[in-house]
Design an enzyme around this catalytic site. Sequence first.
Site, PDB file in Angstrom:
ATOM      1  N   LYS A  64     -26.885  10.488 -30.903  1.00 53.76           N
ATOM      2  CA  LYS A  64     -28.167  11.317 -31.319  1.00 53.76           C
ATOM      3  C   LYS A  64     -29.361  10.418 -30.917  1.00 53.76           C
ATOM      4  O   LYS A  64     -30.176  10.002 -31.786  1.00 53.76           O
ATOM      5  CB  LYS A  64     -27.964  11.832 -32.725  1.00 53.76           C
ATOM      6  N   PRO A  69     -39.092   7.934 -24.342  1.00 51.64           N
ATOM      7  CA  PRO A  69     -38.446   8.058 -23.043  1.00 51.64           C
ATOM      8  C   PRO A  69     -37.555   7.028 -22.200  1.00 51.64           C
ATOM      9  O   PRO A  69     -36.430   7.010 -21.968  1.00 51.64           O
ATOM     10  CB  PRO A  69     -39.278   8.717 -21.848  1.00 51.64           C
TER      11      PRO A  69
END
Length: 243
Positions: A64, A69
């Site tokens: 998860k 980014p």
Amino acid sequence: MQTAKDQLIVALDLPTLERAMNMVDTLGDLVECYQVSMEAFYGMGHILLAQLAGRGKKIFMDFKLHDIPTTVANTVTTLCQFSPAFLTLHAAGGSKMLEASIKAVNEWEALSKRPRPKLLAITVLTSIGERDWMEIGHQSPIRESVLRMSVMCKEEGLDGVVSSPREAAAIRALCGPDFLIVTPGIRLSPEQNADQMRTATPAQALKVGANYLVVGRPIVSASDPCTVTTEILQDMKQYIEKK
Ligand code: C5P
């Protein structure tokens, strides 16, 4: 055509390597793919992955990931070396994080000439109910948010999403037949729900379009894990054979 066994992923949410590998050996050929979560990986790390690979098991890395980014893309590249079949990240990380991650796996595949993991986004955790969702500041209902996130994931080129069985049919309708849907929150009966809020039986989850089912506690906390796994596979088969 996929069999029930191909579509079942068992969440190896256990605290020690010994217990995890005992479970894998107990389940034997009944299970081919294991979900390795943060709980297992933070405790057992690479040894667990190596032992699963050594027994020929597929790995669903449920880490998860959710960060900026560049950090997530670099982490994805690092994790590819363990050859997971699937890897998860949070859709809530946003489109730039998803775009950077898919680019990272594609580049890794081109360079390594090994198959990349399928990248799956977590939409809204199956333990979250409407009240919890509002409490953390969301205005739109869970279903609407899940659908919006799923379309964003599809547009960014992700392979699929992890969602509750309750939203699977709508995701399938919006994202098409090739978009993967993985559903946790699978229970043979409501007494097994524990902290899961949006649950379904194995057959119901397949019926609404799930490609893979993730089952943890109903199997790994059972006094007889093989019997429960066989019951789950049986429930799945009944749907598959009726199709
Ligand atoms: O024990 P249980 O069957 O509820 O386990 C479900 C597994 O799926 C857990 O490892 C949980 O972290 C994971 N999961 C989830 N909901 C999501 C994504 C993953 O329950 N949306």
